[in-house]
Design an enzyme around this catalytic site. Structure first.
Site, mmCIF file in Angstrom:
data_model
loop_
_atom_site.group_PDB
_atom_site.id
_atom_site.type_symbol
_atom_site.label_atom_id
_atom_site.label_comp_id
_atom_site.label_asym_id
_atom_site.label_seq_id
_atom_site.Cartn_x
_atom_site.Cartn_y
_atom_site.Cartn_z
ATOM 1 N N TYR A 58 0.824 -1.213 0.000
ATOM 2 C CA TYR A 58 0.000 0.000 0.000
ATOM 3 C C TYR A 58 0.856 1.260 0.000
ATOM 4 O O TYR A 58 1.782 1.424 0.804
ATOM 5 C CB TYR A 58 -0.923 0.034 1.235
ATOM 6 N N HIS A 88 -4.019 16.265 -2.787
ATOM 7 C CA HIS A 88 -4.457 16.378 -1.401
ATOM 8 C C HIS A 88 -4.327 17.807 -0.855
ATOM 9 O O HIS A 88 -4.687 18.063 0.299
ATOM 10 C CB HIS A 88 -3.667 15.411 -0.521
ATOM 11 N N ASN A 200 1.077 11.600 5.643
ATOM 12 C CA ASN A 200 0.491 10.756 6.679
ATOM 13 C C ASN A 200 1.125 11.112 8.013
ATOM 14 O O ASN A 200 2.344 11.058 8.148
ATOM 15 C CB ASN A 200 0.736 9.273 6.367
ATOM 16 N N TYR A 284 -17.177 31.040 46.190
ATOM 17 C CA TYR A 284 -16.421 29.952 45.572
ATOM 18 C C TYR A 284 -15.292 30.440 44.663
ATOM 19 O O TYR A 284 -14.255 29.798 44.558
ATOM 20 C CB TYR A 284 -17.350 29.071 44.737
ATOM 21 N N ARG A 287 -12.609 30.968 47.196
ATOM 22 C CA ARG A 287 -12.370 29.840 48.088
ATOM 23 C C ARG A 287 -11.968 28.571 47.334
ATOM 24 O O ARG A 287 -11.207 27.745 47.840
ATOM 25 C CB ARG A 287 -13.640 29.581 48.909
ATOM 26 N N PHE A 332 -1.658 6.914 12.267
ATOM 27 C CA PHE A 332 -1.962 8.287 11.850
ATOM 28 C C PHE A 332 -3.251 8.815 12.482
ATOM 29 O O PHE A 332 -3.585 9.982 12.315
ATOM 30 C CB PHE A 332 -2.134 8.340 10.322
ATOM 31 N N GLU A 417 -12.091 5.191 5.117
ATOM 32 C CA GLU A 417 -11.739 5.906 6.352
ATOM 33 C C GLU A 417 -13.054 6.266 7.047
ATOM 34 O O GLU A 417 -13.531 7.391 6.964
ATOM 35 C CB GLU A 417 -10.885 7.126 6.013
#
Length: 526
Positions: A58, A88, A200, A284, A287, A332, A417
């Protein structure tokens, strides 16, 4: 490299958020040793042999994502790698800060240099050239889903390697083609798997996490200092910070914050002046500072620890173990940091939320000697009333940003994915919340300093008195209305420049209050 510049061995030394920032700022020089170069060459040779054999692996000689069953010929494997950077590069939105883009390159080199990615020496050397020469690629902020790597931002980050994209260089934005001509360089021709190795990874998420760790520690430390000043201004009790209380609920963050406050209030005349008053307990927001600031500090510590693991990990895919074993896995996937960043985002928001409550408390006029709205002559003057409107707006905006990005997942890559982390959004939101928190803390600093002044001529502890004087060098006491946005901008600069932290450190050194001070931990490298 100057004699004062430290060095860091990529792929060999242990990387922390602080060291990564030091490299990005040019204070530390990242280098690759001869031993690591041998590992890099060996991994690159393994990939070359896989291509030569022709067995499908791959990303080396197959397509990507849903095209993983498409065989790529030996002749086309190099074209495949440059095409992946082009196809990409689909990011949109405002570009990320150059410092974050530079951090991405630092983190990527360190990961690739471990020798599990088949990257070429020449490619790593060119990335280091970009780091050393401050030639920082333009990277859009949106487009990563935080799994299969931060694909879009990393593609934009490394387009310049093949002569495409744009870079920040010497105050200009230049096409990479122009910079190559200026520098007398040629674009790289990527070898098999190199394009995939570059894009990646979780470096977009991790670089944002580095900035979150830095900025959040700064906010946490300064929130303790400002909170202590507000306690003095409103004559709050020191008892909620006693060690005896926190040893019976010993969360690390709570113990640390309580110790910080005790340290800052030590020797205070103001505190002694109301030691026997009739008030039973404080609201608060005063405190419970150890419990609230402490919980946020615990979240910071959790993120810091997970980030350090990630910075020294291999998040590429596939992983090249040897010629007989390549693993197509999921290192990844950004989920480990996505969850921690969402937790940190919520924790940061709460730091701003309790700060806004203390500001409101200071305006009420319920502490003897401190007038309503922190100004004596009100009516004609509105005093500090409207500053709290701004902190209310910022605190509300932060609450809206606290929805956890990691709770969402939208399938991509035609279902290949089918679960993603959205960690890139987690990182961006956490930083946005922290920037708002800096503004809220700046306004609390102004109001705390105003209340503190009303306690004069009584003195606080040595450190808080010095911090107050440092604030007054930039922002004067207000006895009537003025354009408070100018004060706020100065307050923001004090917070962003970490002036309060530097002042504490200076006084501690002058008074020889080290070692064994809780504040010493604040100065350690994260």
């Amino acid at each position: 490299m100057s004699s004062s510049t430290k060095s860091f061995q990529f792929g060999e030394d242990h990387l922390t958020a602080g060291i990564a920032l030091s490299i990005a700022k040019g204070k530390t020089k990242g280098v690759i040793s001869s031993t690591i170069r041998e590992k890099i060459r060996a991994s690159c040779n393994v990939v070359a042999n896989i291509v030569e054999k022709g067995e499908p692996v791959y990303g080396i000689n197959t397509g990507f994502g849903p095209l993983c069953t498409t065989k790529i010929s030996k002749e086309e494997t190099k074209i495949l790698q440059s095409n992946i950077l082009k196809s990409h590069s689909v990011g949109v939105g405002t570009p990320i800060a150059s410092e974050i883009a530079k951090l991405m390159m630092v983190l990527k080199v360190h990961s690739l240099a471990t020798g599990y990615s088949g990257i070429a020496e020449t490619t790593l050397d060119r990335i280091i050239w970009h780091i050393d020469n401050n030639a920082i690629p333009i990277v859009p902020s949106q487009g990563s889903v935080g799994a299969s790597g931060d694909l879009a931002p990393l593609s934009h980050l490394f387009l310049p390697l093949i002569g495409l994209g744009k870079v920040h260089y010497q105050g200009e934005v230049l096409p990479m083609e122009s910079l190559l001509k200026k520098a007398g360089l040629q674009p790289l021709e990527l070898g098999p798997k190199e394009g995939l190795a570059l894009i990646n990874g979780t470096q977009f998420i991790a670089a944002h996490a580095v900035m979150v760790v830095q900025k959040m520690q700064s906010c946490l430390t300064q929130a303790d200092i400002i909170g202590a000043m507000m306690i003095e201004g409103l004559k709050g009790s020191v008892k909620p910070f006693y060690k005896e209380l926190h040893t019976i609920r010993p969360f690390k963050g709570n113990i640390h914050v309580a110790a910080n406050i005790r340290f800052l209030l030590k020797g205070s005349e103001i505190m002694k002046s109301h030691a026997n008053c009739e008030k039973v307990q404080d609201p608060y927001s005063l405190r419970c500072i150890p419990q609230v600031h402490g919980a946020s500090r615990n979240a910071w510590l959790h993120l810091k620890e997970l980030l350090e693991v990630e910075l020294n990990s291999v998040t590429d895919n596939p992983i090249i173990i040897d010629e007989d074993l390549t693993i197509s896995g999921g290192n990844f996937h950004g989920q480990p940091l996505a969850l921690a960043l969402d937790y940190a985002c919520l924790a940061a928001s709460e730091l701003g939320n309790i700060s806004d409550r203390r500001i409101y408390l200071a305006l009420e006029g319920n502490s003897p000697g401190v007038p309503k709205l922190l100004m004596k002559d009100t009516g004609i003057n509105s005093g500090y009333m409207i500053l709290q409107y701004t902190t209310a707006a910022l605190a509300s905006e932060n609450k809206g940003l606290c929805f956890p990005s990691s709770a969402d997942s939208i399938p991509t890559s035609l279902g290949q994915e089918d679960h993603v982390s959205m960690g890139s959004i987690s990182g961006r939101k956490a930083l946005q919340v922290l920037e708002n928190v800096e503004k809220i803390l700046a306004i609390e600093l102004l109001t705390a300093a105003q209340a503190f002044t009303f306690r004069k001529p009584m003195k606080s502890g040595i450190i808080l008195d010095e911090v107050h004087q440092e604030v007054r060098k930039k922002v004067a006491f207000a006895d009537k209305d003025r354009v408070f946005s100018d004060d706020i901008e100065k307050g923001i600069q004090l917070i962003q420049n970490q002036t309060l932290i530097h002042t504490v450190r200076k006084v501690m050194k002058q008074q020889q209050l080290t070692p064994n001070s809780p504040f010493e931990a604040e100065f350690e490298q994260y």
